[in-house]
Design a protein around this motif. Structure first.
Motif, PDB file in Angstrom:
ATOM      1  N   SER A 178      15.039  81.116  51.618  1.00 37.94           N
ATOM      2  CA  SER A 178      13.998  80.651  52.540  1.00 37.94           C
ATOM      3  C   SER A 178      14.547  80.402  53.938  1.00 37.94           C
ATOM      4  O   SER A 178      15.512  79.669  54.128  1.00 37.94           O
ATOM      5  N   GLY A 179      13.940  81.056  54.934  1.00 37.01           N
ATOM      6  CA  GLY A 179      14.328  80.877  56.333  1.00 37.01           C
ATOM      7  C   GLY A 179      15.552  81.647  56.769  1.00 37.01           C
ATOM      8  O   GLY A 179      15.985  81.525  57.909  1.00 37.01           O
ATOM      9  N   MET A 180      16.079  82.499  55.905  1.00 34.67           N
ATOM     10  CA  MET A 180      17.335  83.182  56.253  1.00 34.67           C
ATOM     11  C   MET A 180      17.156  84.171  57.400  1.00 34.67           C
ATOM     12  O   MET A 180      18.065  84.367  58.205  1.00 34.67           O
ATOM     13  N   ASP A 181      15.988  84.823  57.483  1.00 34.95           N
ATOM     14  CA  ASP A 181      15.767  85.786  58.559  1.00 34.95           C
ATOM     15  C   ASP A 181      15.700  85.091  59.912  1.00 34.95           C
ATOM     16  O   ASP A 181      16.277  85.563  60.905  1.00 34.95           O
ATOM     17  N   LEU A 182      15.014  83.941  59.952  1.00 31.41           N
ATOM     18  CA  LEU A 182      14.930  83.161  61.182  1.00 31.41           C
ATOM     19  C   LEU A 182      16.315  82.686  61.607  1.00 31.41           C
ATOM     20  O   LEU A 182      16.709  82.826  62.773  1.00 31.41           O
ATOM     21  N   ASP A 183      17.060  82.142  60.670  1.00 34.70           N
ATOM     22  CA  ASP A 183      18.402  81.653  60.943  1.00 34.70           C
ATOM     23  C   ASP A 183      19.301  82.771  61.470  1.00 34.70           C
ATOM     24  O   ASP A 183      19.944  82.641  62.515  1.00 34.70           O
ATOM     25  N   PHE A 184      19.337  83.890  60.763  1.00 31.61           N
ATOM     26  CA  PHE A 184      20.206  85.010  61.129  1.00 31.61           C
ATOM     27  C   PHE A 184      19.827  85.584  62.492  1.00 31.61           C
ATOM     28  O   PHE A 184      20.671  85.737  63.385  1.00 31.61           O
ATOM     29  N   VAL A 219      10.900  72.770  55.053  1.00 31.29           N
ATOM     30  CA  VAL A 219      11.325  71.558  55.760  1.00 31.29           C
ATOM     31  C   VAL A 219      12.849  71.467  55.757  1.00 31.29           C
ATOM     32  O   VAL A 219      13.481  71.194  56.789  1.00 31.29           O
ATOM     33  N   ARG A 220      13.467  71.704  54.597  1.00 34.15           N
ATOM     34  CA  ARG A 220      14.923  71.641  54.509  1.00 34.15           C
ATOM     35  C   ARG A 220      15.576  72.713  55.366  1.00 34.15           C
ATOM     36  O   ARG A 220      16.631  72.490  55.966  1.00 34.15           O
ATOM     37  N   SER A 221      14.952  73.877  55.441  1.00 30.87           N
ATOM     38  CA  SER A 221      15.495  74.969  56.254  1.00 30.87           C
ATOM     39  C   SER A 221      15.490  74.596  57.733  1.00 30.87           C
ATOM     40  O   SER A 221      16.478  74.819  58.452  1.00 30.87           O
ATOM     41  N   ARG A 222      14.383  74.023  58.201  1.00 32.98           N
ATOM     42  CA  ARG A 222      14.306  73.647  59.617  1.00 32.98           C
ATOM     43  C   ARG A 222      15.301  72.538  59.946  1.00 32.98           C
ATOM     44  O   ARG A 222      15.903  72.531  61.023  1.00 32.98           O
ATOM     45  N   TRP A 223      15.488  71.624  59.013  1.00 34.52           N
ATOM     46  CA  TRP A 223      16.481  70.565  59.205  1.00 34.52           C
ATOM     47  C   TRP A 223      17.878  71.167  59.300  1.00 34.52           C
ATOM     48  O   TRP A 223      18.696  70.757  60.121  1.00 34.52           O
ATOM     49  N   PRO A 258      15.059  65.423  65.908  1.00 40.01           N
ATOM     50  CA  PRO A 258      13.859  64.655  66.280  1.00 40.01           C
ATOM     51  C   PRO A 258      12.602  65.520  66.334  1.00 40.01           C
ATOM     52  O   PRO A 258      11.527  65.091  65.887  1.00 40.01           O
ATOM     53  N   ALA A 259      12.745  66.738  66.863  1.00 40.78           N
ATOM     54  CA  ALA A 259      11.576  67.625  66.946  1.00 40.78           C
ATOM     55  C   ALA A 259      11.132  68.076  65.565  1.00 40.78           C
ATOM     56  O   ALA A 259       9.926  68.204  65.301  1.00 40.78           O
ATOM     57  N   VAL A 260      12.089  68.324  64.666  1.00 41.29           N
ATOM     58  CA  VAL A 260      11.734  68.697  63.292  1.00 41.29           C
ATOM     59  C   VAL A 260      10.933  67.580  62.635  1.00 41.29           C
ATOM     60  O   VAL A 260       9.870  67.808  62.035  1.00 41.29           O
ATOM     61  N   LEU A 261      11.416  66.339  62.757  1.00 44.65           N
ATOM     62  CA  LEU A 261      10.721  65.197  62.151  1.00 44.65           C
ATOM     63  C   LEU A 261       9.352  64.988  62.789  1.00 44.65           C
ATOM     64  O   LEU A 261       8.375  64.674  62.090  1.00 44.65           O
ATOM     65  N   PHE A 262       9.270  65.156  64.101  1.00 42.60           N
ATOM     66  CA  PHE A 262       7.994  64.996  64.806  1.00 42.60           C
ATOM     67  C   PHE A 262       6.973  66.000  64.288  1.00 42.60           C
ATOM     68  O   PHE A 262       5.809  65.662  64.032  1.00 42.60           O
ATOM     69  N   ALA A 263       7.400  67.242  64.097  1.00 44.64           N
ATOM     70  CA  ALA A 263       6.484  68.273  63.618  1.00 44.64           C
ATOM     71  C   ALA A 263       6.052  68.015  62.180  1.00 44.64           C
ATOM     72  O   ALA A 263       4.873  68.181  61.835  1.00 44.64           O
ATOM     73  N   VAL A 264       6.991  67.613  61.330  1.00 40.74           N
ATOM     74  CA  VAL A 264       6.640  67.314  59.938  1.00 40.74           C
ATOM     75  C   VAL A 264       5.665  66.139  59.889  1.00 40.74           C
ATOM     76  O   VAL A 264       4.690  66.150  59.120  1.00 40.74           O
ATOM     77  N   GLY A 298      20.768  66.040  52.080  1.00 40.59           N
ATOM     78  CA  GLY A 298      21.663  67.198  52.064  1.00 40.59           C
ATOM     79  C   GLY A 298      21.404  68.176  50.944  1.00 40.59           C
ATOM     80  O   GLY A 298      22.287  68.987  50.611  1.00 40.59           O
ATOM     81  N   VAL A 299      20.193  68.150  50.356  1.00 39.37           N
ATOM     82  CA  VAL A 299      19.859  69.128  49.318  1.00 39.37           C
ATOM     83  C   VAL A 299      19.850  70.529  49.944  1.00 39.37           C
ATOM     84  O   VAL A 299      19.209  70.729  50.974  1.00 39.37           O
ATOM     85  N   PRO A 300      20.544  71.502  49.358  1.00 41.24           N
ATOM     86  CA  PRO A 300      20.589  72.847  49.936  1.00 41.24           C
ATOM     87  C   PRO A 300      19.208  73.467  50.011  1.00 41.24           C
ATOM     88  O   PRO A 300      18.304  73.138  49.224  1.00 41.24           O
TER      89      PRO A 300
END
Length: 302
Positions: free
Chosen positions: A196-202, A240-244, A257-263, A299-301
């Motif tokens: 999950s989210g690997m394409d965005l990250d890469f 959520v974990r990916s964005r964090w 902070p922006a991640v938490l604000f959006a969630v 810290g859950v993967p």
């Protein structure tokens, strides 16, 4: 210009067959197709063997673990040293006949860019309108700019455009790179299963060193197979974990902070819909957001 196509797959033999048929029909055939498989049976291998004999294309088949980012990195190791362009697509995709030709033409027209993505022709329509859209933008959940990566880790899809333009990220089912632009970049193997989210990250990490271009002229259809997909609530927690994680490792503009604000904003909107529509589904989604934050902080993967 030598170019190779990478497809990673798991238990989707029928989907893969359709995808490979669209590859064989390309007006600009790839010099090689690399398939990395983690299926539970040999059905996928048989599909690839049939494709190899029927298409006449050079095909490399490899087996890998049920972890897509590991498969992707394994495929990168199999690239020919002379390869200039590497394409990635998903096993549940059907490419337009001119897809690869248009991707290569975009590279030729933009020699400064390191990556190119195409149009997903069958994207579902945008649902948020009016006040809801404005609220989502206020909470960093959306943007007027297509192909944007926001500080919250949210990313906007490219849907329209009269010609190519620069973007912050590329979708995993339609991303191609110059080999030299990704020589020292690899997929994040801490991400489990489908990554999950690997394409965005890469792609965002590639965008930090070179330009990424999206073109509407190269297009495909993505059926989004329901085989080997997690349920919606687990996906929400993983997102959520990916964005964090993007924030923690410093990808692009993403910050905690922006991640938490959006969630928080998304959760408040879901709770409001729970009340208005008396919807247990929206309540479960709101709870999943909260669980995702707790898991991320612990810290859950992904």
């Amino acid at each position: 210009m030598r170019h190779e196509l990478i497809i990673c797959t798991r238990n989707r033999a029928d989907d893969l067959r359709q995808c490979l048929e669209s590859v064989a029909a390309q007006s600009r055939l790839p010099d090689r197709v690399i398939v990395v498989d983690s299926s539970d049976t040999d059905a996928t291998r048989r599909v690839v063997d049939d494709f190899r004999s029927g298409s006449g294309l050079a095909v490399t088949f490899a087996s890998g673990p049920a972890r897509k980012t590991v498969q992707m990195n394994a495929a990168l190791k199999l690239l020919d040293t002379a390869t200039d362009i590497v394409h990635f697509t998903d096993d549940d995709v059907v490419l337009d006949r001119e897809y690869l030709a248009e991707i290569l033409a975009t590279f030729d027209a933009h020699p400064e860019c390191g990556g190119v993505g195409g149009r997903i022709a069958d994207l579902p329509p945008r649902r948020a309108k009016g006040l809801v859209r404005r609220v989502r933008r206020a909470f960093l959940l959306d943007s007027a700019r297509q192909g944007a990566l926001l500080p919250s880790g949210m990313n906007t899809m490219c849907r329209t455009g009269s010609g190519p333009y620069r973007v912050d990220w590329l979708s995993g089912c339609s991303m191609s790179y110059r080999r030299r632009a990704i020589d020292s970049v690899r997929f994040d193997e801490t991400r489990a299963r489908a990554g999950s989210g690997m394409d965005l990250d890469f792609s965002a990490r590639v965008a930090a060193r070179t330009q990424l271009i999206w073109t509407p002229r190269a297009f495909l259809n993505h059926s989004a197979s329901d085989i080997e997909r997690d349920d919606e609530l687990l996906v929400r927690r993983r997102v959520v974990r990916s964005r964090w994680r993007l924030a923690r490792i410093g990808v692009g503009p993403v910050n905690r902070p922006a991640v938490l604000f959006a969630v928080m904003g998304d959760t408040l909107m879901l709770l409001a819909m729970t009340v208005v529509f008396r919807s247990r589904t929206h309540l479960r989604q709101a709870i999943a957001n909260g669980v995702g934050v707790i898991e991320a902080v612990r810290g859950v993967p992904v």
